[in-house]
Scaffold this motif. Structure first.
Motif, mmCIF file in Angstrom:
data_model
loop_
_atom_site.group_PDB
_atom_site.id
_atom_site.type_symbol
_atom_site.label_atom_id
_atom_site.label_comp_id
_atom_site.label_asym_id
_atom_site.label_seq_id
_atom_site.Cartn_x
_atom_site.Cartn_y
_atom_site.Cartn_z
ATOM 1 N N ALA B 236 -24.658 101.678 -11.740
ATOM 2 C CA ALA B 236 -26.111 101.854 -11.824
ATOM 3 C C ALA B 236 -26.499 103.139 -12.542
ATOM 4 C CB ALA B 236 -26.720 101.850 -10.428
ATOM 5 N N CYS B 237 -25.636 104.156 -12.529
ATOM 6 C CA CYS B 237 -26.057 105.474 -13.009
ATOM 7 C C CYS B 237 -26.475 105.446 -14.476
ATOM 8 C CB CYS B 237 -24.943 106.505 -12.823
ATOM 9 S SG CYS B 237 -25.472 108.145 -13.356
ATOM 10 N N PRO B 238 -27.731 105.762 -14.772
ATOM 11 C CA PRO B 238 -28.192 105.746 -16.165
ATOM 12 C C PRO B 238 -27.646 106.909 -16.979
ATOM 13 C CG PRO B 238 -29.944 106.530 -14.743
ATOM 14 C CD PRO B 238 -28.806 106.143 -13.842
ATOM 15 N N ARG B 239 -27.050 107.895 -16.291
ATOM 16 C CA ARG B 239 -26.484 109.048 -16.991
ATOM 17 C C ARG B 239 -24.978 108.899 -17.168
ATOM 18 N NH1 ARG B 239 -29.416 112.360 -19.465
ATOM 19 N NH2 ARG B 239 -28.355 114.218 -18.745
ATOM 20 N N GLY B 240 -24.426 107.791 -16.720
ATOM 21 C CA GLY B 240 -22.998 107.560 -16.886
ATOM 22 C C GLY B 240 -22.118 108.464 -16.045
ATOM 23 N N ILE B 241 -22.643 108.983 -14.944
ATOM 24 C CA ILE B 241 -21.822 109.810 -14.065
ATOM 25 C C ILE B 241 -20.830 108.909 -13.331
ATOM 26 C CG2 ILE B 241 -21.839 111.361 -12.065
ATOM 27 C CD1 ILE B 241 -24.730 112.070 -12.811
ATOM 28 N N GLU B 242 -19.575 109.367 -13.237
ATOM 29 C CA GLU B 242 -18.588 108.591 -12.481
ATOM 30 C C GLU B 242 -18.768 108.915 -11.000
ATOM 31 O OE1 GLU B 242 -14.673 108.152 -14.976
ATOM 32 O OE2 GLU B 242 -15.401 110.188 -15.112
ATOM 33 N N VAL B 243 -19.766 108.231 -10.407
ATOM 34 C CA VAL B 243 -20.203 108.595 -9.060
ATOM 35 C C VAL B 243 -19.103 108.348 -8.026
ATOM 36 C CG1 VAL B 243 -21.988 108.277 -7.336
ATOM 37 C CG2 VAL B 243 -22.546 108.010 -9.738
ATOM 38 N N THR B 244 -18.492 107.163 -8.099
ATOM 39 C CA THR B 244 -17.472 106.826 -7.108
ATOM 40 C C THR B 244 -16.298 107.806 -7.194
ATOM 41 O OG1 THR B 244 -18.139 104.543 -7.469
ATOM 42 C CG2 THR B 244 -16.199 104.897 -6.121
ATOM 43 N N LYS B 245 -15.982 108.245 -8.413
ATOM 44 C CA LYS B 245 -14.901 109.212 -8.594
ATOM 45 C C LYS B 245 -15.277 110.546 -7.939
ATOM 46 C CE LYS B 245 -12.269 111.502 -12.228
ATOM 47 N NZ LYS B 245 -12.436 111.993 -13.596
ATOM 48 N N ALA B 246 -16.528 110.954 -8.115
ATOM 49 C CA ALA B 246 -16.979 112.207 -7.498
ATOM 50 C C ALA B 246 -16.873 112.127 -5.978
ATOM 51 C CB ALA B 246 -18.417 112.511 -7.916
ATOM 52 N N ILE B 247 -17.266 110.977 -5.418
ATOM 53 C CA ILE B 247 -17.173 110.806 -3.962
ATOM 54 C C ILE B 247 -15.712 110.881 -3.529
ATOM 55 C CG2 ILE B 247 -17.641 109.237 -2.035
ATOM 56 C CD1 ILE B 247 -20.003 108.129 -3.629
ATOM 57 N N ALA B 248 -14.830 110.231 -4.317
ATOM 58 C CA ALA B 248 -13.403 110.252 -3.990
ATOM 59 C C ALA B 248 -12.860 111.678 -4.046
ATOM 60 C CB ALA B 248 -12.628 109.349 -4.940
ATOM 61 N N GLU B 249 -13.367 112.485 -4.976
ATOM 62 C CA GLU B 249 -12.896 113.875 -5.077
ATOM 63 C C GLU B 249 -13.336 114.695 -3.865
ATOM 64 O OE1 GLU B 249 -12.582 114.214 -9.938
ATOM 65 O OE2 GLU B 249 -14.277 115.176 -8.927
ATOM 66 N N VAL B 250 -14.531 114.396 -3.365
ATOM 67 C CA VAL B 250 -14.978 115.089 -2.155
ATOM 68 C C VAL B 250 -14.099 114.677 -0.966
ATOM 69 C CG1 VAL B 250 -16.883 115.400 -0.533
ATOM 70 C CG2 VAL B 250 -17.338 115.335 -2.990
ATOM 71 N N LYS B 251 -13.767 113.374 -0.891
ATOM 72 C CA LYS B 251 -12.876 112.902 0.181
ATOM 73 C C LYS B 251 -11.531 113.638 0.109
ATOM 74 C CE LYS B 251 -14.465 108.083 0.478
ATOM 75 N NZ LYS B 251 -14.195 106.748 -0.087
ATOM 76 N N ARG B 252 -10.992 113.727 -1.121
ATOM 77 C CA ARG B 252 -9.695 114.367 -1.281
ATOM 78 C C ARG B 252 -9.782 115.839 -0.888
ATOM 79 N NH1 ARG B 252 -7.962 113.904 -6.958
ATOM 80 N NH2 ARG B 252 -8.315 111.706 -6.550
ATOM 81 N N ALA B 253 -10.871 116.499 -1.278
ATOM 82 C CA ALA B 253 -11.037 117.911 -0.933
ATOM 83 C C ALA B 253 -11.097 118.078 0.587
ATOM 84 C CB ALA B 253 -12.307 118.458 -1.565
#
Lengths: 160, 259
Positions: B236-253
């Motif tokens: 959905a992101c109109p800016r092309g942000i890899e949102v799910t990847k960002a969430i996964a990075e927060v999980k990993r952190a």
């Protein structure tokens, strides 16, 4: 309330006779469990992290346990036809298979329960529905795990 | 300096645009209307209009509002994909009306336009964004440092440190991601992708010192662990942000405590 003649018939809005007006708007439909300034309350725990990790780790272990179990029970050495009381009694004579089955029981039950807990959290909207569904789920889980554990440890091959 | 002479050959040589090669096509805009001052029910209303397929859905909405029905209500501000006010559900997908060309969404069939889901519809395409912004505020989307004195010089950072969170700086808070998330539809207590993206932007910023605090906020029962990785937000992101990847990075952190 407005003093105009509004008819509460089910015909719908006719010109000049709408059920709703500027002073009397229809209720808006709010989505379930909206966030407000006061919710959600912070719990400051690591439970969700642990549950998330447990799902991944138990999943990996269960792949080995369950596929091994299915192979032994249904495919290898005569397949399903060999299974009987004697077969189970013979397997549970060894502590290795006792531990295998115990581990499979606990991991599968907790994995499934946590999955269903997630589904309830995602889909049940009213607090009461959530409470009752989770209560039912946890009761069933505790019952099954305790009963299964009891059977594995107190199994008597000489029962009659 | 000689003044350059415009070559007029092209303009003169091309034929007068005739009726046959008009760029305009007829499209049907099917818009979900809701006006609590008229009816408690939302209804789909069709509008037929002539439009150049290279124009945007927002232009079609403008044509309707300006020429056909002035009561049509929607938000838009910059109309160039930066302010993030015109996110809507177009043909069942969350997009910005100002970045969606008519020709890209099959103008042969009626184009459905409705308000984004999971937020209270106030009128037509306008929703109450308050719960969305509350989740945004709850992750403390601002620089926090431990030093109490005003800095006397810029807070410097290497190019690599800046690149670490570059993707998540692009967020325009249009709510296209959060309102495409099935978890958010059913449970508004979930922070939602947009809040996590904006937390990610500060958690992974080397100049910020409250990463630990933000991680703790997102570690809670309505935080990142409720993400089901359905990737709706990334689509959905109109800016092309890899949102799910960002969430996964927060999980990993959160698991490794390294960020």
């Amino acid at each position: 309330m407005s003093t105009t003649d509004t008819t509460a018939s089910g015909i719908g809005p006719v010109e000049g006779a709408s059920l709703y007006s500027v002073d009397n708007p229809a209720p808006v439909i709010e989505p379930p469990r909206q966030r407000t300034k006061k919710t959600p309350k912070s719990t400051r725990g690591n439970f969700e992290l642990a549950a998330w990790l447990f799902m991944r780790l138990s999943g990996v272990v269960l792949v080995v346990l369950v596929i091994g179990h299915l192979l032994i029970q249904l495919v290898l050495d005569g397949g399903v036809s060999k299974i009987g009381f004697a077969f189970v009694a013979g397997r549970w004579a060894s502590p290795f298979w006792q531990v295998w089955d115990l581990l499979m029981l606990w991991l599968a039950m907790l994995h499934g329960t946590n999955g269903l807990r997630t589904v309830i959290n995602d889909y049940a909207e009213r607090p009461n529905t959530r409470l009752w569904l989770k209560g039912l789920l946890y009761t069933a889980t505790v019952f099954t795990i305790l009963l299964g554990t009891l059977v594995i440890f107190t199994f008597d091959p000489n029962i009659r | 300096m000689a003044t350059p002479v415009l070559d007029k050959a092209d303009a003169a040589g091309s034929p007068e645009p005739g009726f046959a090669d008009s760029p305009y096509i007829t499209v049907t805009m099917r818009i979900r209307r809701f006006n609590p001052e008229v009816s408690a029910e939302a209804v789909w209303e069709d509008f037929q209009l002539e439009i150049d397929p290279k124009e945007r859905v927002l232009d079609a909405l403008h044509k309707i509002k300006w020429d056909l029905d002035g009561t049509l209500t929607f938000r838009r501000s910059c109309a160039h994909g930066i302010c993030g006010s015109d996110a809507m559900r177009i043909n069942g997908k969350n997009r910005l009306a100002c970045k969606t060309l008519i020709k890209d969404i099959n103008p042969e069939k009626p184009i459905t336009v409705e308000a984004i889901k999971g937020l209270t519809v106030l009128k037509d395409l306008v929703v109450d964004m308050e719960p969305f912004f509350q989740a945004y505020r709850d992750v403390m989307p601002f620089l926090i440092t431990k030093e109490t004195n005003e800095p006397t010089r810029e807070r410097l950072q290497t190019a690599e440190d800046r690149a670490r969170f570059d993707d998540t700086t692009k967020c325009i808070l249009c709510a296209a991601c959060t309102s495409s998330c099935p978890v958010f539809w059913n449970d508004g207590q979930y922070f939602g992708p947009a809040a996590i993206v904006n937390a990610h932007r500060f958690i992974f910023d080397s100049r910020d010192e409250a990463g630990e605090q933000r991680l703790e906020i997102l570690n809670d029962k309505d935080g990142v662990w409720r993400c089901r990785t359905t990737f709706n937000c990334t689509d959905a992101c109109p800016r092309g942000i890899e949102v799910t990847k960002a969430i996964a990075e927060v999980k990993r952190a959160l698991i490794t405590r390294r960020f």
